[in-house]
Design a protein around this motif. Structure first.
Motif, short mmCIF file in Angstrom:
data_model
loop_
_atom_site.label_atom_id
_atom_site.label_comp_id
_atom_site.label_asym_id
_atom_site.label_seq_id
_atom_site.Cartn_x
_atom_site.Cartn_y
_atom_site.Cartn_z
N LEU A 1 73.39 112.95 37.42
CA LEU A 1 73.86 111.61 37.07
C LEU A 1 74.06 110.69 38.27
O LEU A 1 73.91 109.47 38.15
CB LEU A 1 75.20 111.71 36.34
N THR B 1 77.39 104.49 42.69
CA THR B 1 77.54 104.74 41.26
C THR B 1 77.02 103.56 40.44
O THR B 1 77.08 103.58 39.21
CB THR B 1 78.99 105.08 40.88
N ARG C 1 76.89 103.62 36.38
CA ARG C 1 76.95 105.05 36.11
C ARG C 1 78.37 105.53 35.81
O ARG C 1 78.57 106.67 35.42
CB ARG C 1 76.36 105.83 37.28
N LEU D 1 83.20 110.04 33.13
CA LEU D 1 82.18 110.00 34.18
C LEU D 1 82.81 109.80 35.56
O LEU D 1 82.36 110.37 36.54
CB LEU D 1 81.14 108.94 33.89
N TRP E 1 82.48 112.30 38.71
CA TRP E 1 82.10 111.89 40.06
C TRP E 1 83.16 112.32 41.07
O TRP E 1 82.82 112.84 42.14
CB TRP E 1 81.88 110.37 40.15
#
Length: 182
Positions: free
Chosen positions: A6, A21, A33, A39, A43
């Protein structure tokens, strides 16, 4: 899905890795992202700043920090001073965090508090950005010349002539395009 699928995690500067990102910043359709708290949590875990949970408000704060880092880094790359509002955001977020650096099994790690792990993690990112943007290597901060990228990186090459945030991604794309044009 795995974080490496991702996110781009290849930037050696943690704060600039965070700005990545958003993909294709200079392109026609930048891609966010960090579209959910989950998410951001993924990260942060991939960046070594694992937190037990992220709220929607913390996601908004993280995105505001990320954009302040990007704007300030872009200004420094263009040999300008960061906007005072961006410096205020960086300073506020860095001061709000209470992370502790530690040496664990020979590696530098961050210990985040149980009370406020997300502000602590964001504090690490803000402090890293402040260190890079205001430190002795600030003249080596550059924006990627790859098509659509504009990602920030620290040029540590001997001649200070690096052009891409990553040879494996942007540099490779440029070289492939040159070959195709021939």
């Amino acid at each position: 899905m795995e974080a490496r699928q991702l996110f781009r995690l290849d930037n050696e500067v943690l704060a600039f890795r965070f700005t990545a990102t958003v993909s294709d910043r200079a392109g026609t359709a930048p891609r966010e992202r960090l579209s959910s708290p989950d998410l951001l949590e993924l990260w942060l875990d991939a960046a070594g700043l694992g937190v037990p949970g992220v709220s929607p408000a913390e996601l908004r704060e993280a995105i505001a920090l990320r954009e302040a880092i990007y704007r300030a880094g872009s200004a420094v790359a263009a040999t300008r001073h960061p906007h005072p509002g961006d410096a205020t955001i960086l300073n506020r977020v860095a001061a709000a965090g209470r992370p502790r650096p530690a040496l664990d099994n020979g590696l530098a790690v961050w210990h985040l508090s149980g009370k406020s792990p997300v502000p602590d993690a964001l504090g690490v990112l803000a402090a890293e950005a402040i260190r890079i943007l205001g430190g002795p290597d600030r003249s080596r901060i550059k924006a990627c010349e790859g098509p659509g990228c504009a990602g920030l990186f620290l040029d540590t090459s001997r001649g200070a002539n690096r052009r891409w945030c990553s040879m494996n991604t942007c540099g490779n794309r440029v070289k492939k395009a040159r070959l195709a044009d021939r």
